[in-house]
Scaffold this motif. Structure first.
Motif, short mmCIF file in Angstrom:
data_model
loop_
_atom_site.label_atom_id
_atom_site.label_comp_id
_atom_site.label_asym_id
_atom_site.label_seq_id
_atom_site.Cartn_x
_atom_site.Cartn_y
_atom_site.Cartn_z
N SER A 31 1.01 -0.89 0.15
CA SER A 31 -0.05 0.26 0.04
C SER A 31 0.81 1.41 -0.14
N TYR A 32 2.33 1.09 -0.02
CA TYR A 32 3.21 2.16 -0.16
C TYR A 32 3.22 2.35 -1.43
N ARG A 33 3.62 4.10 -1.05
CA ARG A 33 4.94 4.41 -2.18
C ARG A 33 5.99 4.82 -1.92
N MET A 34 6.83 4.62 -3.45
CA MET A 34 8.43 4.48 -2.92
C MET A 34 9.03 5.56 -3.29
N ASN A 102 1.31 10.60 -0.08
CA ASN A 102 2.46 10.88 -0.50
C ASN A 102 3.19 11.18 1.37
N THR A 103 3.34 10.29 2.12
CA THR A 103 3.33 10.91 2.96
C THR A 103 4.57 10.01 3.50
N TYR A 104 6.44 10.16 3.49
CA TYR A 104 7.30 9.36 3.61
C TYR A 104 7.54 9.32 4.88
N VAL A 105 7.40 8.00 5.41
CA VAL A 105 8.07 7.25 7.15
C VAL A 105 9.01 6.86 7.62
N HIS A 106 9.55 6.14 6.09
CA HIS A 106 10.47 5.71 6.44
C HIS A 106 11.77 5.86 5.30
#
Length: 117
Positions: A31-34, A102-106
């Motif tokens: 479910s992530y965007r990279m 569109n939120t990058y947490v890692h």
């Protein structure tokens, strides 16, 4: 624990190419965007490119459009960034990132790309 590990940076002459890799582990990323970001000396971190985990959607900064290509290998949990037609302005530490929407947490630790003129 999520880990993002970049590799593939190095020193290249102007006009040359590199391929960066980002190996992801520690959770399900479907479910992530990279994304790829970069930070040049004395400058803030800037967006370079992003891709949905499935690879169906890609996004590029105007400064790299037509020169860089982002891709995914979901079987290997690895994202790539092909850098072509490099110029000295592309010199930076390149970071991979992951997150929902569109939120990058890692974030990875970064890999240095240096382009000589």
């Amino acid at each position: 624990q999520v880990q993002l590990v970049e590799s593939g940076g190095g020193l290249v002459q102007a006009g040359g190419s590199l391929r960066l890799s980002c190996a992801a582990s520690g959770r399900t990323f479907s479910s992530y965007r990279m994304g790829w970001f970069r930070q040049a000396p004395g400058k803030g971190r800037e967006f370079v490119a992003a891709i949905s985990w499935s690879g169906g959607n890609t996004y590029y900064a105007d400064s790299v459009k037509g020169r860089f290509t982002i891709s995914m290998d979901t079987a290997k949990n690895t994202m790539y960034l092909q850098l072509n037609s490099l110029n000295p302005e592309d010199t930076a530490v390149y970071y991979c990132a992951a997150g929902p929407g569109n939120t990058y947490v890692h974030w990875g630790q970064g890999t240095q790309v240096t382009v000589s003129s």
